[in-house]
Scaffold this active site. Structure first.
Site, PDB file in Angstrom:
ATOM      1  N   HIS A 175     -20.764 -12.466 -15.053  1.00 53.13           N
ATOM      2  CA  HIS A 175     -19.254 -12.529 -14.820  1.00 53.13           C
ATOM      3  C   HIS A 175     -19.103 -12.693 -13.386  1.00 53.13           C
ATOM      4  O   HIS A 175     -18.964 -11.681 -12.502  1.00 53.13           O
ATOM      5  CB  HIS A 175     -18.674 -11.362 -15.270  1.00 53.13           C
ATOM      6  CG  HIS A 175     -16.954 -11.465 -15.264  1.00 53.13           C
ATOM      7  ND1 HIS A 175     -16.069 -10.854 -16.112  1.00 53.13           N
ATOM      8  CD2 HIS A 175     -16.254 -12.525 -14.300  1.00 53.13           C
ATOM      9  CE1 HIS A 175     -14.945 -11.386 -15.666  1.00 53.13           C
ATOM     10  NE2 HIS A 175     -14.837 -12.193 -14.675  1.00 53.13           N
ATOM     11  N   HIS A 231     -17.319 -15.861 -10.564  1.00 56.64           N
ATOM     12  CA  HIS A 231     -16.410 -17.095 -10.297  1.00 56.64           C
ATOM     13  C   HIS A 231     -17.013 -17.446  -9.059  1.00 56.64           C
ATOM     14  O   HIS A 231     -16.756 -16.779  -8.059  1.00 56.64           O
ATOM     15  CB  HIS A 231     -14.952 -16.474 -10.375  1.00 56.64           C
ATOM     16  CG  HIS A 231     -14.508 -16.261 -11.585  1.00 56.64           C
ATOM     17  ND1 HIS A 231     -13.613 -16.681 -12.358  1.00 56.64           N
ATOM     18  CD2 HIS A 231     -14.149 -14.977 -11.986  1.00 56.64           C
ATOM     19  CE1 HIS A 231     -13.598 -15.944 -13.498  1.00 56.64           C
ATOM     20  NE2 HIS A 231     -13.625 -14.522 -12.948  1.00 56.64           N
ATOM     21  N   HIS A 264     -11.873 -14.357 -20.925  1.00 61.87           N
ATOM     22  CA  HIS A 264     -11.231 -13.249 -20.233  1.00 61.87           C
ATOM     23  C   HIS A 264     -10.313 -12.581 -21.250  1.00 61.87           C
ATOM     24  O   HIS A 264      -9.406 -13.451 -21.740  1.00 61.87           O
ATOM     25  CB  HIS A 264     -10.392 -13.438 -18.718  1.00 61.87           C
ATOM     26  CG  HIS A 264     -11.537 -13.656 -17.669  1.00 61.87           C
ATOM     27  ND1 HIS A 264     -12.504 -14.746 -17.559  1.00 61.87           N
ATOM     28  CD2 HIS A 264     -11.790 -13.157 -16.466  1.00 61.87           C
ATOM     29  CE1 HIS A 264     -12.994 -14.723 -16.488  1.00 61.87           C
ATOM     30  NE2 HIS A 264     -12.680 -13.698 -15.737  1.00 61.87           N
ATOM     31  N   GLU A 321      -8.121  -7.565 -19.548  1.00 58.41           N
ATOM     32  CA  GLU A 321      -8.099  -7.344 -18.150  1.00 58.41           C
ATOM     33  C   GLU A 321      -6.912  -6.678 -17.841  1.00 58.41           C
ATOM     34  O   GLU A 321      -6.749  -5.526 -17.714  1.00 58.41           O
ATOM     35  CB  GLU A 321      -8.611  -8.489 -17.234  1.00 58.41           C
ATOM     36  CG  GLU A 321      -8.457  -8.148 -15.978  1.00 58.41           C
ATOM     37  CD  GLU A 321      -8.808  -9.414 -15.089  1.00 58.41           C
ATOM     38  OE1 GLU A 321      -8.288 -10.679 -15.477  1.00 58.41           O
ATOM     39  OE2 GLU A 321      -9.200  -9.053 -13.663  1.00 58.41           O
ATOM     40  N   ASP A 355     -17.493 -10.373 -10.335  1.00 60.27           N
ATOM     41  CA  ASP A 355     -16.191 -11.188 -10.657  1.00 60.27           C
ATOM     42  C   ASP A 355     -15.850 -12.182  -9.313  1.00 60.27           C
ATOM     43  O   ASP A 355     -16.183 -13.214  -9.452  1.00 60.27           O
ATOM     44  CB  ASP A 355     -14.885 -10.208 -10.938  1.00 60.27           C
ATOM     45  CG  ASP A 355     -13.771 -10.723 -11.594  1.00 60.27           C
ATOM     46  OD1 ASP A 355     -14.016 -11.808 -12.101  1.00 60.27           O
ATOM     47  OD2 ASP A 355     -12.775 -10.186 -11.629  1.00 60.27           O
ATOM     48  N   ASP A 356     -15.354 -11.627  -8.310  1.00 59.17           N
ATOM     49  CA  ASP A 356     -15.027 -12.373  -6.989  1.00 59.17           C
ATOM     50  C   ASP A 356     -15.451 -11.530  -6.041  1.00 59.17           C
ATOM     51  O   ASP A 356     -14.618 -10.897  -5.258  1.00 59.17           O
ATOM     52  CB  ASP A 356     -13.832 -12.681  -6.990  1.00 59.17           C
ATOM     53  CG  ASP A 356     -12.992 -13.398  -8.304  1.00 59.17           C
ATOM     54  OD1 ASP A 356     -13.544 -14.596  -8.595  1.00 59.17           O
ATOM     55  OD2 ASP A 356     -12.528 -12.768  -9.343  1.00 59.17           O
TER      56      ASP A 356
HETATM   57  N1  ADE Z   1     -10.221 -16.080 -11.766  1.00 58.70           N
HETATM   58  C1  ADE Z   1     -11.137 -15.269 -10.883  1.00 58.70           C
HETATM   59  N2  ADE Z   1     -11.090 -14.026 -10.953  1.00 58.70           N
HETATM   60  C2  ADE Z   1     -10.419 -13.603 -11.991  1.00 58.70           C
HETATM   61  C3  ADE Z   1      -9.936 -12.456 -12.828  1.00 58.70           C
HETATM   62  N3  ADE Z   1     -10.522 -11.338 -12.390  1.00 58.70           N
HETATM   63  N4  ADE Z   1      -9.219 -12.680 -13.981  1.00 58.70           N
HETATM   64  C4  ADE Z   1      -8.969 -13.714 -14.346  1.00 58.70           C
HETATM   65  N5  ADE Z   1      -9.168 -15.114 -13.710  1.00 58.70           N
HETATM   66  C5  ADE Z   1      -9.847 -14.893 -12.533  1.00 58.70           C
HETATM   67 ZN    ZN Z   2     -13.248 -12.838 -13.742  1.00 62.84          ZN
END
Ligand code: ADE
Ligand code: ZN
Length: 338
Positions: free
Chosen positions: A17, A19, A197, A200, A278-279
Site C-alpha cells: 500500500h 501511493h 481503500h 480508513e 501509504d504516503d
Molecule cells: N491517496 C493517497 N493517500 C491516501 C489515503 N491515505 N487515503 C485515501 N486516498 C489516498
Molecule cells: Zn492509501
C-alpha cells in the site's frame, strides 16, 4: 536502535500500500519544480515539512494533489519512482505493489502514456539492479465521477500488461463504493483484480460494500472494520488481506496516538493485517519506520513482525512460486538471526 529495530531494518519485506505520488520528498519537489518552471508555493523544504500538519484525510489530500503539480515529463515520473525504489531497496523491501493516480495527472493535461512509461521504466530498472519485484496498481480517484474513472480504465486497457490491479482512493466520506460499481464490474470483466481503500475514515459498511459491490480481493486500510465484530469475523473467515498504514492513520487523525492503534488486536483476532507506508514523504516514515513505531507503541514481538510480513507475502499479487520464494528469503533471514 533496539535489537527488534535491527531485525525490522534487515528483514526482507513487501510493501502493498504505497501511493507513488505520496513518495515525493520536498527536495525532489523543489528539484522538479525548478526543472519544469513550476512554483511549488513554498519558500523552502523546511516550510514544506512544516505545512504537513493534517487534521484529517482531506487536509492531506489537498496538499498532496498540489505537490503532484511538479510532475510533468516521463523523466519526472521515472525519478519519482526510482527515488522510492532505491529507498525501499535500502530498507530491504523485496516486493512492492505501487499505486498511481492517473487522473491527478491527466486532468492537468499530462498524457497517461507519459505517467505509466516513466513509472514502468523505474520498476524495470529495480528488477534489473536490485532483483526487486514490483507492480503498478491503477487507482481511480473517488472524489471524481464515474465517467472519469471509465475513461481512465479505457486508458489503462492500452497498458494492461503493466498493471497488476485496479484500486480506489482519495476522499472516502461521501464517496461510497457503490459510486464505482459499474466501472469496477468492467475492470473485473477485463480480467483485472480489484482492491479499494475502505474503512480508513469511512464506516465499516464501506468495507462490506467494497467486498459485496466492488468484489475486491484486498482492502486498503480497513482499520475501522474493528468497530464491527461481525465484519471482523467475516474478514477473518474469508482471509481478506488488509493493508494497514499505521503512521498514516495517526498523522490523519484516524487514531489519536500509535498506542491507540488496533494493529495488534487485529493480528490477535486473526485478521490478515499487513504493514505499509501509504504516503511516506508526508507521514514521517517508510516501511521500517512504520514497523518500528508500531512495535514500540504496541509492544509487538519479533513473531508479530514475522506474521505481518508473511501476511503481506501471501496477500501479494504474485504467482505461487514467487510467493514461495519470498517466504524462503524470510526463512533464510530468520534462521540466520536465530
Ligand atoms: N491517496 C493517497 N493517500 C491516501 C489515503 N491515505 N487515503 C485515501 N486516498 C489516498
Ligand atoms: Zn492509501
Amino acid at each position: 536502535m533496539t535489537s527488534l529495530d535491527d531485525f525490522i531494518a534487515n528483514v526482507p519485506k513487501a510493501e502493498l500500500h504505497l501511493h507513488i505520488e505520496g513518495t515525493l520528498e520536498p527536495e525532489l519537489m523543489f528539484a522538479l519544480g525548478a526543472r519544469n518552471g513550476i512554483d511549488t508555493g513554498y519558500g523552502s523544504t523546511d516550510e514544506v515539512r512544516a505545512a504537513y500538519q493534517f487534521g484529517n484525510l482531506q487536509d492531506f489530500l489537498d496538499i498532496y494533489y498540489a505537490g503532484a503539480n511538479v510532475l510533468v515529463t516521463e523523466q519526472d515520473f521515472y525519478d519519482l519512482a526510482w527515488a522510492y525504489l532505491q529507498k525501499a531497496h535500502a530498507q530491504n523491501v523485496i516486493h512492492a505493489e505501487i499505486m498511481f493516480d492517473p487522473q491527478t495527472h491527466t486532468d492537468r493535461g499530462i498524457a497517461f502514456d507519459t505517467v505509466i512509461s516513466g513509472l514502468t521504466r523505474a520498476l524495470d530498472d529495480a528488477r534489473i539492479e536490485f532483483g526487486m519485484s514490483a507492480g503498478l496498481i491503477l487507482s481511480f480517484l473517488r472524489h471524481l465521477d464515474e465517467a472519469s474513472a471509465q475513461r481512465t480504465l479505457d486508458q489503462g486497457l492500452d497498458h494492461r500488461d503493466k498493471i497488476i490491479a485496479i484500486g480506489l482512493d482519495s476522499s472516502e466520506l461521501g464517496h461510497p463504493p457503490e459510486k464505482f460499481a459499474r466501472v469496477f464490474a468492467r475492470a473485473r470483466n477485463e480480467g483485472f483484480r480489484v482492491i479499494a481503500h475502505a474503512g480508513e475514515e469511512g464506516p465499516p459498511a464501506y468495507v462490506s460494500d467494497a467486498l459485496d459491490i466492488l468484489k475486491v480481493v484486498r482492502i486498503d486500510h480497513g482499520v475501522r472494520a474493528v468497530e464491527d465484530p461481525a465484519l471482523v469475523a467475516r474478514l477473518v473467515q474469508a482471509e481478506i488481506p488488509l493493508t494497514v498504514c499505521p503512521l498514516s492513520n495517526v498523522r490523519l487523525g484516524v487514531f489519536k496516538t500509535m498506542a491507540d492503534h488496533p494493529l495488534k488486536d487485529m493480528l490477535k483476532a486473526g485478521l490478515k493485517a499487513t504493514v505499509n507506508s501509504d504516503d511516506p514523504a508526508y507521514f514521517g516514515g517508510y516501511m521500517n519506520e512504520n514497523f518500528s513505531a508500531t512495535a514500540a507503541a504496541l509492544d509487538l514481538s519479533q513473531d508479530d513482525i514475522i506474521a505481518l510480513i508473511r501476511n503481506s507475502f501471501d496477500a501479494a499479487f504474485l504467482p505461487p512460486a514467487e510467493t514461495a520464494a519470498l517466504h524462503q528469503r524470510l526463512d533464510a533471514y530468520v534462521n540466520s538471526t536465530a
